[in-house]
Write a protein that holds these residues in place. Structure first.
Motif, PDB file in Angstrom:
ATOM      1  N   ALA A 277      -1.540  18.033 -26.031  1.00 39.59           N
ATOM      2  CA  ALA A 277      -2.323  17.100 -26.839  1.00 39.59           C
ATOM      3  C   ALA A 277      -2.865  15.958 -25.990  1.00 39.59           C
ATOM      4  N   LYS A 278      -2.069  15.476 -25.056  1.00 35.31           N
ATOM      5  CA  LYS A 278      -2.520  14.398 -24.171  1.00 35.31           C
ATOM      6  C   LYS A 278      -3.707  14.850 -23.334  1.00 35.31           C
ATOM      7  N   ARG A 279      -3.644  16.073 -22.792  1.00 32.46           N
ATOM      8  CA  ARG A 279      -4.774  16.600 -22.005  1.00 32.46           C
ATOM      9  C   ARG A 279      -6.016  16.767 -22.871  1.00 32.46           C
ATOM     10  N   GLN A 280      -5.827  17.248 -24.093  1.00 32.60           N
ATOM     11  CA  GLN A 280      -6.963  17.425 -24.996  1.00 32.60           C
ATOM     12  C   GLN A 280      -7.635  16.090 -25.304  1.00 32.60           C
ATOM     13  N   LEU A 281      -6.838  15.059 -25.558  1.00 32.05           N
ATOM     14  CA  LEU A 281      -7.398  13.740 -25.866  1.00 32.05           C
ATOM     15  C   LEU A 281      -8.120  13.153 -24.657  1.00 32.05           C
ATOM     16  N   THR A 282      -7.584  13.375 -23.467  1.00 28.92           N
ATOM     17  CA  THR A 282      -8.262  12.911 -22.253  1.00 28.92           C
ATOM     18  C   THR A 282      -9.618  13.586 -22.115  1.00 28.92           C
ATOM     19  N   TRP A 283      -9.666  14.888 -22.357  1.00 28.10           N
ATOM     20  CA  TRP A 283     -10.930  15.625 -22.265  1.00 28.10           C
ATOM     21  C   TRP A 283     -11.910  15.117 -23.320  1.00 28.10           C
ATOM     22  N   LEU A 284     -11.430  14.897 -24.525  1.00 28.81           N
ATOM     23  CA  LEU A 284     -12.304  14.441 -25.609  1.00 28.81           C
ATOM     24  C   LEU A 284     -12.931  13.087 -25.302  1.00 28.81           C
ATOM     25  N   ARG A 285     -12.184  12.223 -24.641  1.00 35.72           N
ATOM     26  CA  ARG A 285     -12.746  10.912 -24.295  1.00 35.72           C
ATOM     27  C   ARG A 285     -13.938  11.031 -23.353  1.00 35.72           C
ATOM     28  N   GLY A 286     -14.050  12.141 -22.667  1.00 33.48           N
ATOM     29  CA  GLY A 286     -15.193  12.370 -21.795  1.00 33.48           C
ATOM     30  C   GLY A 286     -16.361  13.043 -22.498  1.00 33.48           C
ATOM     31  N   MET A 287     -16.320  13.123 -23.833  1.00 31.62           N
ATOM     32  CA  MET A 287     -17.391  13.755 -24.616  1.00 31.62           C
ATOM     33  C   MET A 287     -18.010  12.685 -25.519  1.00 31.62           C
ATOM     34  N   PRO A 288     -18.921  11.890 -24.984  1.00 32.21           N
ATOM     35  CA  PRO A 288     -19.450  10.751 -25.742  1.00 32.21           C
ATOM     36  C   PRO A 288     -20.254  11.142 -26.975  1.00 32.21           C
ATOM     37  N   GLU A 289     -20.691  12.390 -27.045  1.00 34.04           N
ATOM     38  CA  GLU A 289     -21.505  12.809 -28.186  1.00 34.04           C
ATOM     39  C   GLU A 289     -20.682  12.994 -29.459  1.00 34.04           C
ATOM     40  N   ARG A 290     -19.358  12.980 -29.343  1.00 31.33           N
ATOM     41  CA  ARG A 290     -18.526  13.252 -30.511  1.00 31.33           C
ATOM     42  C   ARG A 290     -18.472  12.035 -31.439  1.00 31.33           C
ATOM     43  N   ARG A 291     -18.239  12.309 -32.703  1.00 27.64           N
ATOM     44  CA  ARG A 291     -18.013  11.252 -33.693  1.00 27.64           C
ATOM     45  C   ARG A 291     -16.544  11.307 -34.085  1.00 27.64           C
ATOM     46  N   VAL A 292     -15.805  10.252 -33.792  1.00 26.18           N
ATOM     47  CA  VAL A 292     -14.357  10.253 -33.974  1.00 26.18           C
ATOM     48  C   VAL A 292     -13.991   9.915 -35.413  1.00 26.18           C
ATOM     49  N   ILE A 293     -13.077  10.714 -35.960  1.00 19.95           N
ATOM     50  CA  ILE A 293     -12.474  10.440 -37.264  1.00 19.95           C
ATOM     51  C   ILE A 293     -10.971  10.381 -37.054  1.00 19.95           C
ATOM     52  N   ALA A 294     -10.346   9.328 -37.545  1.00 18.56           N
ATOM     53  CA  ALA A 294      -8.904   9.160 -37.376  1.00 18.56           C
ATOM     54  C   ALA A 294      -8.176  10.212 -38.206  1.00 18.56           C
ATOM     55  N   CYS A 295      -7.515  11.154 -37.526  1.00 16.10           N
ATOM     56  CA  CYS A 295      -6.851  12.233 -38.264  1.00 16.10           C
ATOM     57  C   CYS A 295      -5.628  11.740 -39.030  1.00 16.10           C
ATOM     58  N   ASP A 296      -5.112  10.547 -38.664  1.00 17.89           N
ATOM     59  CA  ASP A 296      -3.969  10.008 -39.382  1.00 17.89           C
ATOM     60  C   ASP A 296      -4.377   9.091 -40.526  1.00 17.89           C
ATOM     61  N   ALA A 297      -5.676   8.978 -40.791  1.00 19.00           N
ATOM     62  CA  ALA A 297      -6.135   8.211 -41.954  1.00 19.00           C
ATOM     63  C   ALA A 297      -5.852   9.002 -43.232  1.00 19.00           C
ATOM     64  N   PRO A 298      -5.471   8.335 -44.325  1.00 21.24           N
ATOM     65  CA  PRO A 298      -5.175   9.053 -45.572  1.00 21.24           C
ATOM     66  C   PRO A 298      -6.361   9.859 -46.091  1.00 21.24           C
ATOM     67  N   ASP A 299      -7.576   9.401 -45.792  1.00 20.89           N
ATOM     68  CA  ASP A 299      -8.772  10.082 -46.302  1.00 20.89           C
ATOM     69  C   ASP A 299      -9.516  10.823 -45.194  1.00 20.89           C
ATOM     70  N   ALA A 300      -8.794  11.335 -44.200  1.00 20.26           N
ATOM     71  CA  ALA A 300      -9.437  11.977 -43.051  1.00 20.26           C
ATOM     72  C   ALA A 300     -10.348  13.133 -43.484  1.00 20.26           C
ATOM     73  N   GLN A 301      -9.856  13.984 -44.381  1.00 22.70           N
ATOM     74  CA  GLN A 301     -10.674  15.123 -44.809  1.00 22.70           C
ATOM     75  C   GLN A 301     -11.914  14.655 -45.565  1.00 22.70           C
ATOM     76  N   ALA A 302     -11.770  13.615 -46.379  1.00 26.01           N
ATOM     77  CA  ALA A 302     -12.925  13.070 -47.094  1.00 26.01           C
ATOM     78  C   ALA A 302     -13.946  12.506 -46.106  1.00 26.01           C
ATOM     79  N   GLN A 303     -13.474  11.874 -45.034  1.00 25.56           N
ATOM     80  CA  GLN A 303     -14.375  11.364 -44.007  1.00 25.56           C
ATOM     81  C   GLN A 303     -15.143  12.502 -43.326  1.00 25.56           C
ATOM     82  N   VAL A 304     -14.460  13.620 -43.085  1.00 25.33           N
ATOM     83  CA  VAL A 304     -15.120  14.769 -42.484  1.00 25.33           C
ATOM     84  C   VAL A 304     -16.256  15.265 -43.389  1.00 25.33           C
ATOM     85  N   LEU A 305     -15.988  15.353 -44.668  1.00 27.43           N
ATOM     86  CA  LEU A 305     -17.014  15.809 -45.607  1.00 27.43           C
ATOM     87  C   LEU A 305     -18.181  14.842 -45.647  1.00 27.43           C
TER      88      LEU A 305
END
Length: 312
Positions: A277-305
């Motif tokens: 997971a640590k390696r995956q997060l490091t790689w993701l930080r190098g992908m500026p085109e992504r839109r981050v959604i906090a997966c630990d937010a109570p409404d994470a799935q609603a945010q995705v939608l």
């Protein structure tokens, strides 16, 4: 948002245990989409518990692609993934449906949307010969061999980095060219970026660590060790195969080999998954085109939608 404005292609990435599978399933149902798995472990048949593979019921709800397409004895590369995913994306579009690319193998996303260096295909005979040499003389001896033919690659690899030493020597023996030179002559064939690139990442790393532990415990309770026993019993698999190097499987194989007591498997498996997971997060930080959604937010799935233009 009108239907015509909905994204035709959504990429959904994130570290292991971040909730990608559930979010992808919900998103695909709402978008009338099909899911293309971006996961180097889900391709293997017979590896169900340790990969948290989608259930038969989930796959009945939404079509999943690139799941159960390889025997664990067969390798599957990022280049093959990019080729297969392109073909599937075209076929899904031809059916008038949308695509959700979901998974945590970030090299596969890179291969698809940025292209890869031109590399010779895997040669199983050459690979087997290298493994036999390593069994006789050890990986440090092969690392010294690599230093003679490809000093730049050898300099960045540890003497016991079996997987990368093996691939670098294989490339040299197959092509006659050092891996470092091939990396310099990149032959890229990228796709346009997806309409939407979402990444599920924790605001609190402790939340993810707790999820990883819960999932590993659930795997053990579901019979994960017996699954690895069945794979070992085939007789044609070994720990240096990509399938058996998957997180969890490697640790279970070592425990069954007696490398450490079975009582240590849980701790070692959770630690290895946290490192992944640590390696995956490091790689993701190098992908500026992504839109981050906090997966630990109570409404994470609603945010995705909502990010996809859908009502939660």
């Amino acid at each position: 948002m009108p239907t015509t404005a909905l994204p035709a292609t959504v990429a959904l990435a994130g570290p292991t245990a971040s909730g990608k599978s559930a979010a992808a399933l919900l998103l695909a149902e709402r978008l009338d989409a099909e899911i293309i798995s971006v996961d180097s472990a889900l391709v293997y048949r017979g590896m169900d518990i340790g990969t948290a593979k989608p259930t038969a019921a989930e796959r009945a709800r939404v079509a999943h692609h690139l799941v159960d397409i390889r025997d664990p004895a067969e390798p599957y590369s990022a280049a093959e993934f990019a080729h297969d995913a392109r073909r599937l994306m075209a076929a899904i579009a031809a059916r008038g449906r949308r695509v959700v690319l979901a998974g945590g193998t970030l090299l596969y996303f890179k291969a698809l949307f940025e292209g890869l260096d031109a590399m010779p295909p895997a040669d199983l005979q050459v690979r087997a010969a290298i493994e036999a040499e390593a069994a006789r003389g050890g990986w440090p001896a092969l690392h010294a061999q690599l230093a003679q033919v490809d000093p730049p690659t050898a300099a960045r690899l540890a003497p016991n980095d079996a997987q990368r030493i093996q691939r670098a020597l294989e490339v040299f023996r197959v092509s006659g060219q050092p891996l470092s030179q091939l990396h310099q002559r990149a032959a890229r064939d990228p796709l346009p970026q997806p309409d939407l690139f979402l990444s599920l990442e924790p605001a609190d790393r402790g939340w993810l660590h707790a999820r990883i532990a819960q999932r590993f415990d659930a795997m053990l309770a579901a019979g994960f060790v017996d699954e690895v026993r069945r794979l070992r019993a085939r007789g044609d698999l070994h720990p240096s195969l990509p399938s058996m190097r998957c997180v969890g499987y490697r640790q279970a194989w070592e425990a069954l080999d007696g490398a450490y007591p079975m009582e240590e498997l849980r701790e070692r498996g959770i630690a290895a998954t946290r490192q992944l997971a640590k390696r995956q997060l490091t790689w993701l930080r190098g992908m500026p085109e992504r839109r981050v959604i906090a997966c630990d937010a109570p409404d994470a799935q609603a945010q995705v939608l909502r990010a996809a233009g859908l009502e939660a």
